[in-house]
Design an enzyme around this catalytic site. Sequence first.
Site, PDB file in Angstrom:
ATOM      1  N   TYR A   1       0.850  -1.192   0.000  1.00 25.68           N
ATOM      2  CA  TYR A   1       0.000   0.000   0.000  1.00 25.68           C
ATOM      3  C   TYR A   1       0.878   1.232   0.000  1.00 25.68           C
ATOM      4  O   TYR A   1       2.048   1.195   0.371  1.00 25.68           O
ATOM      5  CB  TYR A   1      -0.998   0.010   1.167  1.00 25.68           C
ATOM      6  CG  TYR A   1      -0.415   0.391   2.511  1.00 25.68           C
ATOM      7  CD1 TYR A   1      -0.346   1.723   2.923  1.00 25.68           C
ATOM      8  CD2 TYR A   1       0.061  -0.587   3.378  1.00 25.68           C
ATOM      9  CE1 TYR A   1       0.189   2.072   4.159  1.00 25.68           C
ATOM     10  CE2 TYR A   1       0.590  -0.251   4.614  1.00 25.68           C
ATOM     11  CZ  TYR A   1       0.651   1.081   4.999  1.00 25.68           C
ATOM     12  OH  TYR A   1       1.183   1.421   6.216  1.00 25.68           O
ATOM     13  N   CYS A   2       0.285   2.342  -0.436  1.00 30.81           N
ATOM     14  CA  CYS A   2       0.971   3.639  -0.431  1.00 30.81           C
ATOM     15  C   CYS A   2      -0.001   4.679   0.109  1.00 30.81           C
ATOM     16  O   CYS A   2      -0.872   4.358   0.908  1.00 30.81           O
ATOM     17  CB  CYS A   2       1.505   3.985  -1.818  1.00 30.81           C
ATOM     18  SG  CYS A   2       0.250   4.071  -3.097  1.00 30.81           S
ATOM     19  N   ALA A   3       0.115   5.915  -0.330  1.00 29.63           N
ATOM     20  CA  ALA A   3      -0.692   6.998   0.214  1.00 29.63           C
ATOM     21  C   ALA A   3      -2.177   6.841  -0.092  1.00 29.63           C
ATOM     22  O   ALA A   3      -3.016   7.138   0.749  1.00 29.63           O
ATOM     23  CB  ALA A   3      -0.187   8.345  -0.306  1.00 29.63           C
TER      24      ALA A   3
END
Length: 134
Positions: A88-90
């Site tokens: 996952y990221c932002a």
Amino acid sequence: MSIVSAIPAAGSAEALTHFNASLRFETDCADVRAALAGSEPPGFVLLDVRGPALYAAGHVPGAVNLPHGKIVASKLAAYPAETLFVTYCAGPHCNGATRGAIRLAQLGRPVKVMIGGLTGWLDEGFELAVEEAG
């Protein structure tokens, strides 16, 4: 006729194949949270693929920080080859999770993306973990 109905929907069999296949590539925040909170091991390693400063400021509890640009075989050596990684990221505006998933797939590792990323996590009302300043 509306813009939605102008293109006919796929047939049920084709739609079933498509939507079943999509779950082989992605999971969502609620499912990740439920797996992490369960009494059984979650069955995956959650990777926050953002930079260390963003990770320290707030991340999904239980996530490991490994920026997508630093995903290399040597960083994964401690994990068995069959380990499933979830990146996952932002959030939806960021492609870091996809970049991380590509790097993992190139290394022959099983991988899914947590759709929504940190934005989705917060939208669900879930808490973040924050690193204490040392």
